[in-house]
Design an enzyme around this catalytic site. Structure first.
Site, PDB file in Angstrom:
ATOM      1  CE  LYS A 238      -6.457  29.078  15.311  1.00 48.71           C
ATOM      2  NZ  LYS A 238      -5.043  29.483  15.137  1.00 48.71           N
TER       3      LYS A 238
ATOM      4  CB  SER B 252      -5.442  33.129  13.718  1.00 44.30           C
ATOM      5  OG  SER B 252      -4.679  31.983  14.023  1.00 44.30           O
TER       6      SER B 252
ATOM      7  CB  SER C 220      -1.944  32.332  15.567  1.00 43.05           C
ATOM      8  OG  SER C 220      -2.063  33.120  14.411  1.00 43.05           O
TER       9      SER C 220
END
Lengths: 95, 486
Positions: free
Chosen positions: B76, B151, B175
């Site tokens: 990420k 997210s 997330s």
């Protein structure tokens, strides 16, 4: 607790965030809805409950007072917008 | 090759079925072919990946390779990676080349895994749909009109589409678990403090935690073993030793006590999601587990408490973006205040600004006790709910999200987006671990079963999830996208 535009202006000032007049009214609307949702907390009796800052109730650990990092100023300043002679450049503050 | 799980790929590399260079090239080719449609990557580091793959192959030949050496992964874009753009999904950091590695990255490098690039995400990890990214929304490979969740949506979509065998995510209010559920993969949020936060761009420091996202619980067990552990550079990382997460996977579940929180099966739960979760619980009963209803009475206060605590911490953490030392700077500032206020106004997106303003307001004079102190008291009650429940049961089970993936653009009002996280957010407030595993479909969109354990129960969660994946094959299902476009 109703949110006024003056609250948004104050928060924007404290957060150093430029907010135009148009944007301010939008933020008042959005933030009011969020705070209405948050206000459910007020209906809960929390008398005598200790605030929880950390999920494991841990306290800050101390380490020996020894130098562990080397000077990497040049590396770290490579991602700065403007530097000169190892200093960060900003608009003139003192006339 | 992409059909294999990370565990199978590791075995194939070990047996010499193919080299890491071949495997890396295979995934790079898939990313190049398919990611134009998904938008799951912000940066692809192909050249560096191939170089590292060669190093892993050489280590393998020399007999010095560890079990995961040569395995391609993605990170990420919240993990600082030296000499690679680390944007956190924000215009503010679009020009930021990290000068150092996050501890998670250092540990993965030391294990010999190969990073193929940085995945898309909601800006500063604030969002549940990946629509808040400066780089545009990510699409869900099961249905390109649906969001992948957020997210960590880029990580989830890339794994689901077979563009990468596994990816690292972070979870502050759901997330990792919610995008894993929306994309039909397995995602683990460890106990707060289990994985070092050093070099992970901070959102809400008392809630943030990194974890693996992959096809199976077994894959996650291998990865957690690599990234977990104490780090002197994160004062909140715990000193407790890291168990072998793999050796416990096959423990039988007979006698396992499962609690179903009644608050997780109430109003607003999609009937298809409920059905899939209840079917999954039946599978556990057939494996010898017993099931009872439990109560987490403060569940409905979790979202209100979170939206005080997380924005408050964010408003403090994000004050570092001042246009002076790194990140975006506005053109022609007239003075220092103009430089600060305009750099931040131009560099941050709408949702980030909302949370900075909410956090600043609730922390400001006259409001602090009514909001922040109150929310911290409620936080203790929420944690106590879980501790009480774990006196009676071993694990809790329920849906990861009240609905399957929703359509892109469907949730315009911020509060309706926040309410999506009803089943995941309390877990971060309590600091306990949670895992989402694929458990079925609703109209072609995946459903996730969430399993929660008490603090540091990761080995048990992985065991419980793995046994489900031995009895079912939801986690092995692939979207048609994986064959059609890649």
């Amino acid at each position: 607790m109703a949110l006024e535009e003056s609250h948004v202006r104050r928060a924007a000032h404290l957060a150093r965030l430029a907010v135009s007049d148009d944007q301010a009214s939008g933020f008042v609307e959005d933030l009011s809805r969020i705070l209405d949702m948050v206000d459910q907390l007020q209906s809960l009796d929390t008398e005598g409950v200790k605030p929880l800052a950390h999920p494991l109730d841990a306290t800050q650990r101390l380490r020996a007072d020894e130098v562990t990092e080397s000077n990497q100023r040049d590396t770290f300043q490579r991602c700065a917008p403007a530097v000169e002679n190892g200093l960060y450049l900003v608009p003139r503050v003192v006339e | 090759m992409y059909e294999k799980t990370l565990t199978q790929l590791a075995a194939a590399l070990k047996s010499g079925e193919f080299s890491s260079r071949e495997l890396t090239a295979h995934y790079l080719q898939r990313i190049e072919k398919a990611d134009g449609k998904l938008n799951s990557f912000i940066s692809v580091t192909a050249e560096q990946a191939l170089k590292h793959a060669e190093i892993a192959d050489n280590a393998r030949a020399a007999g010095t390779a560890g079990p995961l050496a040569g395995i391609p992964l993605a990170l990420k874009d919240i993990f600082c990676t030296r000499d690679v753009k680390t944007s956190c999904g924000s215009k503010m950091l679009d020009n930021f080349i990290a000068p150092y590695n996050a501890t998670v990255v250092e540990k993965l490098n030391a294990a010999g895994t190969i990073s193929l690039g940085k995945t898309n995400m909601d800006e500063f990890a604030m969002g549940s749909s990946n629509e808040n990214s400066y780089y545009g929304p990510v699409k869900n490979p099961w249905d390109l009109t649906a969001v992948p969740g957020g997210s960590s949506g880029g990580s989830a979509a890339a794994v689901a589409a077979g563009l990468i065998p596994a990816a690292m995510g972070t979870d502050t209010g759901g997330s990792i678990r919610q995008p894993a559920a929306f994309c039909g993969i397995t995602g683990l949020k460890p106990t707060y403090g289990r994985v070092s936060r050093f070099g992970i761009i901070a959102y809400a420091s008392s809630l943030d935690q990194a974890g693996p996202m992959a096809r199976s619980a077994e894959d996650c067990a291998h990865l957690l073993g690599v990234i977990a552990g104490h780090d002197g550079r994160d004062s909140t990382s715990v000193t407790r030793g890291v168990p072998d997460y793999v050796e416990n996977l096959n423990a039988p579940l007979s006698g396992l006590k499962i609690g179903l929180p009644k608050e997780y099966f109430g109003d607003g739960l999609d009937p298809d999601v409920e059905k899939a979760v209840r079917e999954a619980v039946k599978v556990y009963e057939s494996l010898g587990a017993t099931v009872r209803e439990v109560s987490l009475p403060h569940t409905h206060y979790a979202i209100p408490a979170y939206y005080v605590i997380a924005p408050a911490e964010a408003s403090s953490n994000l004050s570092r973006y001042d246009g002076v030392r790194f990140g975006y700077r506005c053109d022609n500032p007239s003075d220092l205040i103009d430089l600060y206020t305009r750099s931040r106004a131009e560099g941050f997106g709408e949702e980030v600004k909302r949370r900075i303003l909410i956090g600043t307001h609730t922390l400001s004079e006259g409001f602090f006790d009514a909001y922040y102190t109150k929310a911290q008291k409620v936080r203790r009650l929420i944690r106590q709910d879980f501790l009480d429940a774990f006196e009676d049961v071993d694990v809790l089970m329920g849906p990861a999200s009240p609905t399957p993936a929703f359509d892109l653009g469907a949730k315009k009002d911020p509060v309706s987006m926040y309410l999506q996280d009803i089943y995941t957010i309390a877990v971060n407030l309590a600091g306990i671990p949670g895992i989402s595993v694929p458990a079925g479909f609703s109209n072609g969109r995946p459903v996730g079963l969430q399993i929660l354990g008490t603090h540091f129960a990761e080995a048990q969660l992985l065991n419980v999830a793995h046994q489900f994946q031995q009895a079912t094959d939801w986690h092995l299902q692939r979207p048609a996208f994986a064959e059609e476009y890649a």
